[in-house]
Design an enzyme around this catalytic site. Structure first.
Site, PDB file in Angstrom:
ATOM      1  N   CYS A 119      -5.962  31.929  28.178  1.00 21.14           N
ATOM      2  CA  CYS A 119      -6.914  32.211  27.111  1.00 21.14           C
ATOM      3  C   CYS A 119      -6.889  31.182  25.984  1.00 21.14           C
ATOM      4  CB  CYS A 119      -6.774  33.633  26.608  1.00 21.14           C
ATOM      5  SG  CYS A 119      -7.246  34.818  27.903  1.00 21.14           S
ATOM      6  N   LYS A 121      -6.469  30.213  22.653  1.00 23.00           N
ATOM      7  CA  LYS A 121      -5.580  29.485  21.736  1.00 23.00           C
ATOM      8  C   LYS A 121      -4.168  29.350  22.278  1.00 23.00           C
ATOM      9  CE  LYS A 121      -9.186  29.372  19.327  1.00 23.00           C
ATOM     10  NZ  LYS A 121      -9.962  30.147  20.297  1.00 23.00           N
ATOM     11  N   CYS A 191     -12.174  35.004  31.208  1.00 19.84           N
ATOM     12  CA  CYS A 191     -13.571  35.289  31.561  1.00 19.84           C
ATOM     13  C   CYS A 191     -14.168  34.166  32.403  1.00 19.84           C
ATOM     14  CB  CYS A 191     -14.384  35.509  30.299  1.00 19.84           C
ATOM     15  SG  CYS A 191     -13.776  36.887  29.300  1.00 19.84           S
ATOM     16  N   GLU A 440     -15.676  31.998  15.396  1.00 19.05           N
ATOM     17  CA  GLU A 440     -16.758  31.667  16.315  1.00 19.05           C
ATOM     18  C   GLU A 440     -17.992  32.493  15.959  1.00 19.05           C
ATOM     19  OE1 GLU A 440     -14.244  30.321  20.272  1.00 19.05           O
ATOM     20  OE2 GLU A 440     -15.096  32.346  20.189  1.00 19.05           O
ATOM     21  N   SER A 466     -17.591  28.375  21.134  1.00 15.47           N
ATOM     22  CA  SER A 466     -16.792  28.025  22.306  1.00 15.47           C
ATOM     23  C   SER A 466     -17.735  27.656  23.440  1.00 15.47           C
ATOM     24  CB  SER A 466     -15.889  29.191  22.726  1.00 15.47           C
ATOM     25  OG  SER A 466     -16.558  30.043  23.619  1.00 15.47           O
TER      26      SER A 466
END
Length: 549
Positions: A119, A121, A191, A440, A466
């Site tokens: 993921c 970060k 994802c 974001e 992103s």
């Protein structure tokens, strides 16, 4: 071995007593010590399976003569924090993750490190720690989630977000939204789109810090467990050979990673993370360098949201090695990797298995790579846009500004019908310092797309986006509003223009007037708890990767 400082000699009897209390045998104490930094969490779908990967890694370490010690690092799920005040913690968590690994590894004098990362970060945070510690290290990325299925349609989280806007304007029913929600994210993994998580996994492999095939081996695939076992074994080889991250993450390797990023249509966040990782090694990756690499690198993979394919399609097509084979003429082939091979050796045996998913150079999806760096009177130090996800009709645009000092204000205006075709939404005070935390802006872009406004309305912000963003979304504006950048002086009705092919972003207000507007200006105060308050005081601007001073 560094760990000898903890376990050798008469004066370390108390230390050995503590180690024996862990159940370790004398043989295990005597072996090289390998830290296993695992980001397992019950909060993040991309991490829910990482306990099993850690067991596979530790098996590999033990089988190659080492003693593994697992510990956890924190993780933030960007999807769960999206559109909330909690998103302010996402980017700052990168520094906390790197710092926490440094604390544990240095306090206990470990000899080598395996990073189990997934993921947005965590992957860059772990790579920053690897660069900083410069101990023999290898990264095992957790792998993508399988795509969801709604009838014959493949779904990712992008589809669920955009369906919200579609439901609000009546393009789909509430029942259809519920059905999409129910199958959009079918299980463990990051994802299944070219968002930040998968972009950084691809970049990690292209950097040479994970084994070939690791980036696109899916969380649900036994291939991932096999790679984890081999990574545990291989870190012992790196230790014996004395190979460190600084030998692997060279300037040429970072250029390779940026080239692959542009070819796969990667996330804008890579332009924050790769410079931050490089800075730990004293390497400067400027926005000009990033733009030059994007200009020369064709976009070859139409992966969601910049096309119809998912990470599963990219895996079946040959993964990162196959992408590197396509762009090998743009790579530094002599760069070494954690597997002991050079990039050239990996490329030589790679095979492209689907020419529609990984296009040939002469038939790219787009002539240039995923990212464009814009400059002009609104962004003197630069701004970023994922140009491959912008419809051709919005590659250049001019319109009146609709100015908001937070993301929530812009979303409310959208829901109330306050944004008209042709408008340019300006969202400011969302940068690294001003947010604080540089949220974001997916909540805005998803609504724009869902409402069908992405073909007529642009968004510019000192916040960020992103890889799951599509449409004319320009972010990372530097200097940010909280630094007194020109975006702080923009008013409703000012004409803003951009031209992505020409790399321009301007506000049609004379420079002298902008300066006059900023006379006596002060940034609004944003209450923040202690961690974010410290971060706001110490963070550099987005054009420097939002690193801490």
């Amino acid at each position: 071995m560094r760990s000898d400082g903890v376990k050798r000699g008469v004066e370390r009897a108390a230390h050995r007593a503590l180690l024996r209390s862990l159940g370790l045998t004398d043989e295990e104490i005597d072996r090289p010590w390998v830290a296993v930094a695992n980001s397992w969490s019950e909060v993040v779908p991309g991490h829910i399976h990482l306990r099993e990967l850690a067991e596979a890694v530790k098996w590999g370490v033990r089988s190659a003569g080492g003693t593994p010690f697992e510990f956890q690092t924190i993780a933030v799920c960007d999807g769960l924090s999206q559109g909330t005040a909690g998103m302010r913690y996402s980017l700052p968590s990168r520094e906390a993750i790197a710092d926490s690994v440094e604390v544990v590894v240095e306090a206990h004098l470990f000899d080598a490190v395996v990073f189990i990362s997934s993921c947005d970060k965590v992957v860059p945070g772990h790579l920053m720690a690897a660069a900083r510690l410069n101990l023999p290290s290898i990264v095992v990325t957790g792998g993508p989630m399988l795509p969801g299925l709604h009838g014959e349609r493949k779904l990712t989280l992008v589809d669920v977000r955009e369906a919200i806007g579609e439901a609000r304007v009546g393009r789909i029913t509430g029942e259809e939204l519920r059905a999409i929600e129910g199958c959009g994210c079918p299980g463990a993994g990051s994802c299944s789109m070219m968002g930040t998580a998968n972009t950084m996994a691809c970049a990690t492999e292209a950097l040479g810090m994970s084994l070939p095939g690791c980036a696109t081996a899916h969380a649900a695939d036994a291939k991932k467990a096999r790679l984890a076992r081999e990574s545990g074994r291989r870190v012992m080889g790196l230790l014996g050979e004395g190979v460190r991250p600084s030998d692997i993450m060279t300037e040429g390797a970072f250029r390779n990673a940026l080239t692959v990023d542009m070819a796969v249509g990667g996330s804008l966040n890579a332009c924050l993370h790769l410079p931050a990782i490089a800075e730990e090694l004293g390497i400067r990756l400027s926005l000009d360098l990033i733009d030059s690499i994007s200009r020369r690198t064709p976009h070859l993979c139409a992966v969601r949201p910049a096309g119809p394919h998912t990470l599963w399609d990219l895996e079946r097509a040959g993964g990162v090695p196959a992408v590197m084979k396509r762009v090998q003429g743009l790579l530094s082939l002599d760069c070494v990797t954690v597997g002991g091979e050079t990039v050239g050796e990996i490329v030589e045996r790679a095979e492209v298995l689907d020419g529609e998913v990984i296009r040939p150079l002469e038939k790219p999806v787009h002539r240039e790579g995923s990212v464009a760096v814009l400059r002009g009177s609104l962004a003197p130090r630069g701004a970023l846009v994922k140009q491959v996800a912008v419809t051709p009709g919005m590659l250049a645009h001019e319109g009146p500004a609709r100015v908001f000092d937070s993301m929530e204000g812009a979303v409310e205006a959208l829901w109330k019908g306050g944004i008209q075709p042709g408008d340019v939404i300006v969202v400011r005070y969302e940068g690294p310092r001003g947010g604080p935390g540089m949220r974001e802006m997916h909540m805005i872009t998803s609504v724009l797309v869902g409402m069908g406004l992405d073909a007529s309305v642009a968004l510019v912000t000192d916040g960020r986006f992103s890889g799951s963003t599509r449409g004319p979304a320009i972010g990372h504006i530097s200097p940010e509003a909280a630094e007194g950048g020109p975006i702080a002086a923009v008013r409703d009705g000012d004409v803003i223009s951009y031209d992505i092919p020409l790399r321009r972003l301007d506000v049609r207000v004379p420079e002298a007037e902008l300066r006059e507007r900023l006379m006596g200006w002060r940034a609004p105060e944003r209450p923040a708890l202690r961690f974010l308050a410290r971060y706001s005081r110490a963070v550099a601007s987005a054009d420097r990767g939002a690193v801490l001073y």
